[in-house]
Design an enzyme around this catalytic site. Structure first.
Site, PDB file in Angstrom:
ATOM      1  N   GLU A 129      19.124 -25.039  80.524  1.00 17.19           N
ATOM      2  CA  GLU A 129      18.463 -25.395  79.258  1.00 17.19           C
ATOM      3  C   GLU A 129      19.326 -25.222  78.014  1.00 17.19           C
ATOM      4  OE1 GLU A 129      13.886 -24.377  80.318  1.00 17.19           O
ATOM      5  OE2 GLU A 129      15.147 -22.681  79.841  1.00 17.19           O
TER       6      GLU A 129
HETATM    7  C1  TNX Z   1      12.287 -22.216  82.365  1.00 15.22           C
HETATM    8  S1  TNX Z   1      13.718 -21.926  84.850  1.00 15.22           S
HETATM    9  C2  TNX Z   1      13.346 -21.341  82.218  1.00 15.22           C
HETATM   10  C3  TNX Z   1      13.099 -19.999  81.711  1.00 15.22           C
HETATM   11  C4  TNX Z   1      11.666 -19.774  81.353  1.00 15.22           C
HETATM   12  C5  TNX Z   1      10.780 -20.409  82.386  1.00 15.22           C
HETATM   13  C6  TNX Z   1       9.331 -20.152  82.179  1.00 15.22           C
HETATM   14  C7  TNX Z   1      14.863 -21.769  83.946  1.00 15.22           C
HETATM   15  C8  TNX Z   1      16.141 -21.835  84.603  1.00 15.22           C
HETATM   16  N1  TNX Z   1      14.614 -21.599  82.657  1.00 15.22           N
HETATM   17  O1  TNX Z   1      13.923 -19.730  80.609  1.00 15.22           O
HETATM   18  O2  TNX Z   1      11.428 -18.410  81.285  1.00 15.22           O
HETATM   19  O3  TNX Z   1      11.016 -21.784  82.382  1.00 15.22           O
HETATM   20  O4  TNX Z   1       8.574 -20.612  83.246  1.00 15.22           O
END
Ligand code: TNX
Length: 507
Positions: free
Chosen positions: A310
């Site tokens: 992300e």
């Molecule tokens: C996505 S999964 C994220 C996390 C969040 C989560 C909440 C991922 C690699 N990144 O930063 O905590 O969703 O469900």
């Protein structure tokens, strides 16, 4: 025909004999260790610690003398035992006169005692003296895991969980034969591991959390304590320092890690994607090198997870170059890198592991499939954590108080009724190293909250990781799973009483 052992989760690979006759554990039973090396004795001690309080028996641990006394439980390490199935394989023979557990490696013995405890009535889990009788159906079990990586992830950044909380979680994971605990040690909201060369990470960067509810960090000594506790349960700790995004806590602690040289304030919200290390500054790589070096020295396991998820503030090219450089840093310190699926944008080493996380359900499946295919094309292996299946922070249904729902609701059936190899096209068994259930803690403040989200779903994930695919049926699983409710009650585990599971009313 699936193996008909009605209590055991995960279902054993092979139950070659089962009888209606019983073995009864006598009050004078001994636990015989063969040979009495420290590792075998330690496994025997784990078994004794389960059995002694509820049975009230002394259960001394002893080396076998001449003959095997009636009613003994024999724990035998046999390096010439069956090679198939790897270190965690074991056989368990329950006859009228004794119980015999055999494995090539102590981890197989440890997995085997989890099966054995589940074959006793649920009251065996009580910490008070219970009535018995302590009987086992005669059986022969030959068991080994399907996947090498059967993991859980705990996010200790959004809210912090202290050493005792983590130990409790480790104990619960061990009961279901999980063998990896991935600790998400840093994120925007808090830095949770002491790094001696960058002390402000914890002096300052650990003080925040989501809503400022629960900050904190592990000293290096505490982290070692967690690693050792996990190791004694044959669980490998995989530490994650998320980067280049999810780094606000680090950026707030050290202005020089920011491109503009200005430290942002600490962050207590739950939005993602806004932060990034300055990938064009050399100091960033000095920082990563120091962190990875210290973490590698503290971590006996082969893996260091560097996140990579992300990132919204970099071009794909900047991102890929960063990932390739930090991958080299991990290799330089003798470890293999793990990263979230976005790292497939970079050129990966064949030893790097890709953790697939998006999709799993109707949503975003094509994109997730493409990422998985790219990992396979690059020759890296996959850890499967599809969000709409195994994100334990997703609400069970619309009535669940805790958790998020961006990947949908995840009921017990959703978490169980899928397969890591067939979820996306073009993936072969050998491409998948295993499965992992992440638990993100934006909405979870206490270990009770963690348990409520993990149980019962994590038992299903454990079975996906361990048991042969051909025998798995949700309708059968839920009957077996139901029998674990009374066990969790004895252990004080806060679990969700899913309407999909036929929980017994009284044992
Ligand atoms: C996505 S999964 C994220 C996390 C969040 C989560 C909440 C991922 C690699 N990144 O930063 O905590 O969703 O469900």
């Amino acid at each position: 025909m699936p193996p008909p052992l009605h209590h055991v989760v995960p279902m054993p690979a092979n139950v070659s004999m089962q009888s209606t006759r019983w073995f009864t554990l006598p009050a004078e039973a001994q636990i015989l260790v063969e040979p009495s090396t420290p590792q075998v004795v330690e496994v025997a001690e784990h078994l004794a610690a389960v059995l002694r309080p509820s049975t009230g028996y002394a259960l001394p641990i002893a080396a076998p003398a001449a003959g095997v006394p009636r009613g003994s439980v024999r724990v035998r390490l046999d390096p010439s035992g069956p090679a198939a199935g790897g270190d965690e394989a074991y056989t368990l023979d329950i006859t009228d006169t004794s119980v015999l557990l055999v494995a090539r490696h102590p981890s197989g013995l440890f997995r085997g005692i989890q099966t054995l405890r589940q074959l006793f009535p649920a009251s065996i889990e009580a910490r008070t003296r219970e009535r018995g009788p302590w009987r086992l159906r005669l059986a022969r079990i030959e068991d080994a895991p399907r996947f090498a990586w059967r993991g859980a992830m705990l996010d200790v950044s959004r809210h912090f969980f202290d050493v005792d909380d983590v130990k409790r979680y480790i104990d619960l994971l061990a009961k279901y034969k999980l063998n990896v605990l991935h600790l998400h040690l840093s994120d925007d909201q808090g830095w949770r591991i002491e790094i001696a060369s960058w002390p402000r990470l914890t002096e300052y960067g650990s003080t925040s959390s989501v809503n400022d509810e629960r900050g904190g960090f592990y000293t290096q000594a505490q982290y070692r304590e967690i690693v050792a506790y996990a190791a004694s349960r044959y669980i490998t700790i995989v530490p994650e320092i998320d980067m280049p995004g999810h780094t606000n806590a680090a950026l707030a602690s050290y202005p020089e890690l920011n491109c503009d040289g200005v430290a942002p304030p600490l962050y207590t919200g739950i939005k993602v994607g806004f932060s990034t290390l300055c990938v064009d500054k050399e100091i960033t790589y000095t920082f990563v090198d120091d962190v990875v070096r210290e973490l590698a020295a503290l971590t006996p396991g082969p893996w260091i997870h560097l996140g990579g998820d992300e990132v919204e503030k970099l071009t794909d090219e900047q991102y890929a170059r960063f990932v390739e450089r930090v991958q080299d840093i991990v290799a330089k310190h003798g470890k293999q890198m793990v990263g979230w699926e976005e790292i497939t944008k970079a050129r990966l080493a064949p030893t790097t592991l890709v953790q697939q996380w998006r999709g799993g359900g109707e949503k975003a499946t094509a994109a997730a499939a493409a990422v998985a295919a790219e990992a396979v094309r690059q020759g890296t292996r996959l850890i499967m954590s599809p969000a709409s299946r195994v994100y334990l922070d997703m609400k069970y249904d619309a009535t669940t108080a805790l958790g998020l729902n961006w990947a949908g609701f995840v009921e017990v059936r959703d978490a169980y009724d899928w397969d890591p190899v067939t979820l996306y096209p073009g993936i072969a068994e050998r491409d998948v190293l295993g499965v992992e259930a992440p638990l993100w803690s934006e909405t979870l403040v206490t270990i009770r909250d963690v348990e409520q989200m993990a149980f019962p779903r994590i038992a299903g994930v454990a079975e996906i990781g361990w048991s042969p695919a051909e025998w798995r049926r949700f309708d059968e699983f839920r009957q077996r799973l139901a029998l674990h409710g009374p066990r969790w009650e004895r252990l004080g585990v806060h679990y969700y009483r899913s309407p999909q599971v036929p929980w017994p009313r009284e044992e």
